[in-house]
Design an enzyme around this catalytic site. Sequence first.
Site, PDB file in Angstrom:
ATOM      1  N   ASP A 115       0.828  -1.231   0.000  1.00  0.00           N
ATOM      2  CA  ASP A 115       0.000   0.000   0.000  1.00  0.00           C
ATOM      3  C   ASP A 115       0.848   1.261   0.000  1.00  0.00           C
ATOM      4  O   ASP A 115       0.634   2.162  -0.802  1.00  0.00           O
ATOM      5  CB  ASP A 115      -1.066  -0.012   1.123  1.00  0.00           C
ATOM      6  CG  ASP A 115      -0.543  -0.209   2.532  1.00  0.00           C
ATOM      7  OD1 ASP A 115       0.679  -0.399   2.706  1.00  0.00           O
ATOM      8  OD2 ASP A 115      -1.375  -0.168   3.463  1.00  0.00           O
ATOM      9  N   SER A 155      -6.952  -3.818  14.637  1.00  0.00           N
ATOM     10  CA  SER A 155      -7.831  -3.317  15.690  1.00  0.00           C
ATOM     11  C   SER A 155      -7.742  -1.788  15.771  1.00  0.00           C
ATOM     12  O   SER A 155      -8.740  -1.116  16.013  1.00  0.00           O
ATOM     13  CB  SER A 155      -7.470  -3.943  17.030  1.00  0.00           C
ATOM     14  OG  SER A 155      -6.091  -3.817  17.273  1.00  0.00           O
ATOM     15  N   SER A 156      -6.559  -1.232  15.522  1.00  0.00           N
ATOM     16  CA  SER A 156      -6.442   0.230  15.648  1.00  0.00           C
ATOM     17  C   SER A 156      -7.196   0.933  14.522  1.00  0.00           C
ATOM     18  O   SER A 156      -7.852   1.953  14.750  1.00  0.00           O
ATOM     19  CB  SER A 156      -4.980   0.668  15.704  1.00  0.00           C
ATOM     20  OG  SER A 156      -4.284   0.230  14.586  1.00  0.00           O
ATOM     21  N   ASP A 212      -5.633  -0.617   5.831  1.00  0.00           N
ATOM     22  CA  ASP A 212      -6.452  -1.036   6.973  1.00  0.00           C
ATOM     23  C   ASP A 212      -7.665  -0.139   7.153  1.00  0.00           C
ATOM     24  O   ASP A 212      -8.792  -0.610   7.324  1.00  0.00           O
ATOM     25  CB  ASP A 212      -5.621  -1.026   8.260  1.00  0.00           C
ATOM     26  CG  ASP A 212      -4.388  -1.895   8.147  1.00  0.00           C
ATOM     27  OD1 ASP A 212      -4.256  -2.600   7.136  1.00  0.00           O
ATOM     28  OD2 ASP A 212      -3.555  -1.862   9.058  1.00  0.00           O
TER      29      ASP A 212
HETATM   30  C1  GLA Z   1      -0.109  -2.696   8.459  1.00  0.00           C
HETATM   31  C2  GLA Z   1      -0.327  -1.290   7.911  1.00  0.00           C
HETATM   32  C3  GLA Z   1      -0.877  -1.326   6.492  1.00  0.00           C
HETATM   33  C4  GLA Z   1      -0.047  -2.243   5.602  1.00  0.00           C
HETATM   34  C5  GLA Z   1       0.197  -3.583   6.279  1.00  0.00           C
HETATM   35  C6  GLA Z   1       1.129  -4.455   5.503  1.00  0.00           C
HETATM   36  O1  GLA Z   1      -1.326  -3.360   8.638  1.00  0.00           O
HETATM   37  O2  GLA Z   1      -1.212  -0.562   8.735  1.00  0.00           O
HETATM   38  O3  GLA Z   1      -0.950  -0.028   5.966  1.00  0.00           O
HETATM   39  O4  GLA Z   1       1.141  -1.631   5.217  1.00  0.00           O
HETATM   40  O5  GLA Z   1       0.714  -3.439   7.579  1.00  0.00           O
HETATM   41  O6  GLA Z   1       0.562  -4.808   4.300  1.00  0.00           O
END
Ligand code: GLA
Length: 386
Positions: free
Chosen positions: A38, A127-128, A173
């Site tokens: 991402d 969760s966050s 996320d």
């Molecule tokens: C965490 C980060 C995401 C992404 C993942 C790995 O969850 O919050 O933005 O980079 O790691 O894919």
Amino acid sequence: MKLTIDDVRSRFIKHFDGTTGSVYASPGRINLIGEHTDYNNGFVFPGAVEQGMIAEIKPNGTRNVHAYSIDLKDYVEFNLDDEAGPKATWARYIYGVCREMMALGVPVEGFNTAFAGDVPLGAGMSSSAALESTYAFALNDLWGDNKIEKMELARVGQRTEHKYVGCNCGIMDQFASVHGKKGSLMRLDCRSGEFEYFPWNPKGYQLILVNSCVKHELAGSPYNERRLQCEHVAEIIAKKHPEVTSLRDANYDMLEEVKAEITADEYKRARYVIGEVVRVLNVCDALQKDDYETVGQMMYETHYGLSKEYEVSCEELDFLNEIAKEEGVTGSRIMGGGFGGCTINLVADELVDNFKKVVVEKFEAKYGKKPIVIDVVIGDGSRKLC
Ligand code: GLA
């Protein structure tokens, strides 16, 4: 046990003045494939889960937020106009969302709130992000006339991570938590923000998470360092190939060209990312053809890359991956940021019961504690419950 509105409402009533407010929820997420892509502007393929956060919120006519974490049994007060904000990390998520919504012009006022979650903390299930999305969605509803678009609400959560918590995460996320749709995964192009829902209805397979219970916390972990390494490689490649603005645009040949100008670690990190960007697209093609063997093979390749090239695995996660292989599981890999948390496993229906049993037995025999097995059910994104 599934968290219900009543679990939160009863505590809200008890903790505050006996009255009720409005209740909002946002989910955690899984990610089929596309890890650490991402923030490299590539593609991701997440879906929301049924587990999430539920918060009750009621305006209190002041400039203060009175927040109660039901799970942590912790209470914090902060003023919306205070520049520093609270110390407790869980409260900083709420404070950050308030401040970012205010920066967008939403006239947020003080409120009482209690919240709880059933997304396991530190399991790589976000969760966050579920917490941030719950409050971003709620404040937009309570004070913003729902004028702020969903993608911007996701960005509010992401900025909260960057500015108030110290994790320079990508958008996956928060995007997944806000946009989730029951029964569908989503393929997001993290550069353009365009996304597509893919109904997830694999005939003959199930997705199973196995939580190693090794807790990960991305703030302060080498997560931010990985991101910097990727950005540095992209900058070096761009000197020869100006069209490259992030690793999403790079290929293996370009990487070989700059090998002498970057560190051995940076080379490995970039190799992983370049491969992963392509794997997401391969998985999409395979899904169109119901070719789950290819999907699974890509998942194993991702695990290998995350473990050996990106180096965000740990012994327990590698062990879980080995067990999956031994038991004939179609695909298995670390899910989320890594450094602990879950593996996600694509398991043929007829192997599910045995896999669940064996993975617990073997893990417990080696580490003296049971991993937690979770059946994935793809659920809805941020919403008002009542
Ligand atoms: C965490 C980060 C995401 C992404 C993942 C790995 O969850 O919050 O933005 O980079 O790691 O894919």
